[in-house]
Design an enzyme around this catalytic site. Structure first.
Site, PDB file in Angstrom:
ATOM      1  N   CYS A  89       0.824  -1.213   0.000  1.00  8.59           N
ATOM      2  CA  CYS A  89       0.000   0.000   0.000  1.00  8.59           C
ATOM      3  C   CYS A  89       0.854   1.258   0.000  1.00  8.59           C
ATOM      4  CB  CYS A  89      -0.932   0.020   1.206  1.00  8.59           C
ATOM      5  SG  CYS A  89      -2.000  -1.423   1.226  1.00  8.59           S
ATOM      6  N   HIS A 377      -9.250   3.405  -1.773  1.00  3.46           N
ATOM      7  CA  HIS A 377      -7.842   3.036  -1.622  1.00  3.46           C
ATOM      8  C   HIS A 377      -7.443   1.983  -2.646  1.00  3.46           C
ATOM      9  CE1 HIS A 377      -4.059   1.869  -0.022  1.00  3.46           C
ATOM     10  NE2 HIS A 377      -4.475   0.869   0.728  1.00  3.46           N
ATOM     11  N   CYS A 408       0.851   3.129   6.131  1.00  7.62           N
ATOM     12  CA  CYS A 408       1.119   1.757   6.543  1.00  7.62           C
ATOM     13  C   CYS A 408       1.052   0.860   5.314  1.00  7.62           C
ATOM     14  CB  CYS A 408       0.095   1.303   7.581  1.00  7.62           C
ATOM     15  SG  CYS A 408      -1.607   1.477   7.009  1.00  7.62           S
TER      16      CYS A 408
END
Lengths: 422, 448
Positions: A89, A377, A408
């Site tokens: 990510c 996302h 994160c």
């Protein structure tokens, strides 16, 4: 010779829920669209850019050269080189760091950082036994030998394997991991829903202001972020059932990010290149850091950014008070809330080898135009969404304004960076 | 495409409609192309402006055939164009000289040929002014009688205008760029332009702002002006951004997602241009909307939105960009182009709001032109007739077929026809053309 690496601007597609309006678009299509919007905004058609770095978390094997292929499909000069990077990510921020570092070293003068993900275009693979059978049949010499291996195929082998976002070493999904962290740090449902509602409201206000007019280019007739619910409220979010952490869990579909499709890009350059090409200069990339925690050993999976931010701030001699704006990627509302708690936890920070806690922040400086809970996302795209957004916000606040990005990532990792308005 | 439309355009349908008298419309010569046949040059009363301008254009000319005898003489083969210098024509008997020139020429003119008459603006005694107006009647009628895509144009040239002032205009009219401009008359003033030949890329290195550039006529304007060398700033509303980006990338320009009705629209355009270290040579106010309803059904909202987008917004933007203090504004010697419409000039049922806005544009350019003359900024408008776009493609088939044939060229124009006319007005050497409204309508039967 070193240079300042500056953010010139950015462009992304709107983000949308997986299986939604972009269901038929591939990673290649999405990334090409984001690049073409960037090219149009800055008049780069036919230009050779120093390098384009982007990536995707969920990627087909045929997309081994995804970014280069997208560059070739875009309006950029075909002489523009590209590479794929992947940092889960954190990919969109890691590509920014990679491009910024090359610019600072004088290896390139301009570059594009990006990321894309389409959970609609996820690679579906075959099971290991079926794959072995196919390979055996493929290498057989006679027709009979070619057929024979298929006798061992069982119905269960034919089930396609969809990719999952479970941690290979713990077998837990990211949400399940975060549920443990949420409980351990005592994060309440109300706090999470408040943060989620604020994210939607901030994003909606920014859209209404036209803030994204020069950051987003519509795609497939979708003009704005499709996950955004401007009319959501803490009350509405409170009605949702828990999605992680069992029946008493506090994490819901409302305070966790949705699986999303989208692509984002950021144009970076040396200050000299930007001036020579009459490009705007929003903010410079000051520093960055990546850290990791031992999540198989029991550490909180998504608190990697705490050590990363701590080490970077110590190196820069900065405190949280020095930042006008802070962007913490909203993987889950509770990720943001635990990160804030951990920054203010003396023991936890010392346990990471830091000199002490980082302290607290004024929440009015956090994710002021919304973040992943409201925007969505698409894993690899998020970093490249945040960088131009923050750079523009800092630029609006005036030269010297500083911003911190904290993201994160899977594998217990965290990627952080500092931008400063020029 | 509906069943009726498919049948109409099938080979059988075409054969049937041809028998019924509906001819296949002529294919028009377009682009920077000259007539195939010779350009015939004539003068009535000894004016030599046309011959000097033709020399500047570098085109050879031939002597005219004149109808003086009993039997009408012919050219023997097709001619490409007839250019008549009637700048010295002030007497009724000189109109006979024009007839004698036109008769053989109209008969011999090639497909997409040109009949061009140069005259003076009405002035002098009663007879001279009557003759000036008579030329307009002749021009309009010749336009209607010409076949095969040939057109007629009357240019009113100021007495002290020289070949340098006329070269871009005469070049435009003779070339294929004016394909859909027919039966029109406009003025060319004296602007003391250098005697330069026609430029191949007159907009080289100049920044041109085009609003409503994502599709249709706006996209064609961006493409045509880029061909002529312009750096395009392509503007459209944010929801049209995807198509806008494609146009900007195609022409190597920049895209600016902007609602022109925003209060700060002018400043945002200026800062976009200033950021790139440029000033604006020209702005093409192409963005427009329709909210059609018969007047009895038109409420305040439908009225306001059309006038706001089509007229008020460009006035606000002009005000900012014309302020010499605005960085990234319009440079002296710059160009402002509005888009009027034959609907505005002639009126059109169901379009009171649209007609108001588009006639308003025609009024605006006439008002602005003299005020900006001191800064050598020209202000003009084009008035498209029926143009084949996605928008007009949605008009029901039968109605559309009637609209597209109701002009002297028996067909709809193409977006590029509008774009070419705008490119001509933006040309730096078109300095003497200001305050004009040029119709790009194939001499539409309505709209004067």
């Amino acid at each position: 010779m070193t240079h300042n690496a500056v953010v010139v601007g950015g462009n992304r597609t709107p983000f949308a829920k997986a299986g939604g309006p972009f269901a038929q678009a591939s990673n290649h299509d999405l990334l090409t669209a984001a690049l073409d919007g960037l090219v149009a905004r800055f008049g780069l058609a036919g230009e050779r850019i120093g390098e384009v770095a982007a990536g995707a978390v969920l990627k087909h094997p045929k997309d081994f050269n995804l970014t280069r292929e997208a560059v070739l499909s875009s309006a950029l000069s075909p002489a523009t080189p590209a590479c794929d990077l992947q940092q889960a990510c954190g990919t969109g921020l890691e590509t920014t760091i990679y491009i910024a570092n090359k610019i600072r070293l004088g290896q390139i003068e301009s570059g594009i950082a990006g990321g894309v993900d389409s959970t609609s275009d996820a690679p579906i693979t075959v099971s290991d036994p079926l794959r072995r059978t196919l390979l055996k049949a493929n290498s057989a010499r006679s027709a009979m030998d070619r057929i024979k291996p298929f006798a061992s195929v069982r119905p269960s082998h034919l089930k396609p394997q969809a990719p999952s976002v479970t941690e290979p070493r713990t077998g837990l999904s990211m949400g399940e991991h975060q549920a443990l962290t949420t409980e351990r740090w005592g994060i309440s449902r109300e706090e999470q829903d408040e943060l989620a509602a604020a994210s939607h409201h901030h994003l909606a206000a920014a859209w209404d202001d036209g803030f994204f007019d020069d950051l987003v280019t519509p795609y497939l007739r979708v003009a704005g972020d499709a996950i955004l619910r401007a009319d959501t409220s803490v009350e509405k979010l409170a009605k949702l059932r828990p999605a992680f952490g069992g029946e008493h869990g506090t994490m819901t579909a409302g305070n966790s990010t949705a699986l999303s499709d989208g692509a984002a890009t950021a144009l970076l350059a040396s200050e000299e290149w930007a001036a020579a090409h009459h490009m705007p200069v929003l903010a410079k990339v000051v520093d960055a850091e990546v850290a990791a925690v031992d999540h198989p050993g029991g550490d909180d999976l998504l608190l990697g950014p705490v050590a990363a931010a701590g080490r970077m701030l110590e190196r820069q001699g900065l405190t949280l008070d020095d930042f006008d704006l802070i962007e913490i990627h909203e993987a889950f509302a509770s990720t943001v809330l635990t990160t804030l708690k951990a920054w203010d936890d003396e023991d936890y920070c010392r346990g990471l080898g830091l000199d002490g806690k980082l302290g607290t922040i004024d929440r009015a400086r956090l994710n002021v135009t919304g973040s992943s809970l409201a925007v969505g996302h698409p894993f690899a795209a998020t970093g490249a969404r945040i960088v131009p957004t923050l750079a523009k916000l800092l630029h609006q606040r005036g030269a010297g304004s500083k911003g911190l990005i904290s993201m994160c990532a899977a594998g217990g990792q965290g990627v952080v960076a500092i931008l400063e308005a020029v | 495409m509906g069943a009726l439309e498919k049948a109409f355009y099938s080979p059988v349908g075409k054969a049937v409609s041809a028998k019924a008298g509906l001819k296949e419309p002529p294919r028009l010569r377009r682009g920077r192309t000259w007539p195939d046949g010779p350009i015939v040059l004539a003068s009535i009363g000894g004016g030599d402006l046309a011959s000097r301008t033709m020399r500047l254009l570098g085109r050879a000319t031939e002597e005219p055939v004149v109808d003086e005898g009993e039997s009408a003489p012919g050219y023997g083969s097709r001619i490409g164009a007839l250019v008549v210098d009637a700048t010295a024509a002030t007497r009724i008997d000189q109109l006979e000289e024009l007839r004698a020139l036109l008769r053989p020429a109209v008969r011999a003119i090639e497909r997409s040929g040109r009949i061009v008459v140069l005259a003076r603006p009405a002035a002098g005694d009663w007879e001279a002014q009557a003759v000036a107006r008579a030329l307009d009647g002749i021009n309009r009628t010749v336009g209607k009688e010409l076949r095969g895509g040939a057109t007629a144009t009357l240019l009113e040239v100021a007495p002290d205008a020289g070949p340098g002032d006329l070269v871009s205009t005469l070049g435009f009219v003779l070339q294929g760029r004016s394909a859909f401009v027919d039966g029109q008359r406009w003025h060319v003033d004296a602007a003391n332009q250098a005697q330069d030949p026609l430029a191949e890329r007159p907009l080289d290195g100049r920044t041109i702002v085009v609003t409503g550039a994502a599709r249709g006529i706006g996209a064609a304007i961006a493409r045509t002006l880029a061909r002529d060398g312009a750096r395009i700033v392509a503007i459209d509303i944010p929801p049209a951004g995807e198509a806008l980006a494609a146009v900007a990338n195609e022409v190597g320009g920049t895209a600016l997602q902007l609602d022109i009705t925003a209060a700060d629209a002018g400043l945002r355009i200026a800062s976009h241009v200033a950021q790139r270290g440029e000033r604006i040579h020209g702005i093409v106010h192409n963005a427009g909307i329709t909210r059609d309803k018969m007047l009895v059904n038109t409420d305040a909202q439908r009225w306001a939105s059309v006038l706001e987008v089509n007229l008020a917004a460009q006035m606000r933007i002009n005000e900012v960009l014309l302020d010499p203090a605005t960085a990234g504004g319009i440079e002296d010697g710059g160009r402002v182009i509005g888009i009027a419409s034959t609907s505005g000039l002639a009126g059109n049922k169901g379009q009171t709001n649209y007609a108001a806005s588009k006639a308003g544009v025609a009024g605006l350019v006439a008002a602005m032109a003299p005020d900006l003359a001191a800064r050598a900024i020209t202000v003009n408008a084009v008035a498209p007739g029926f143009i084949e776009t996605e928008m007009t493609g949605r008009i029901p088939f039968v109605q559309r077929e009637v609209f597209r044939r109701s002009n002297s060229l028996s067909q709809g124009g193409r977006p590029e026809d509008v774009a070419e006319t705008i490119g001509y007005l933006l040309d730096p050497s078109s300095q003497g053309v200001t305050g004009q409204v040029i119709r790009v309508c194939g001499q539409n039967l309505v709209g004067a």
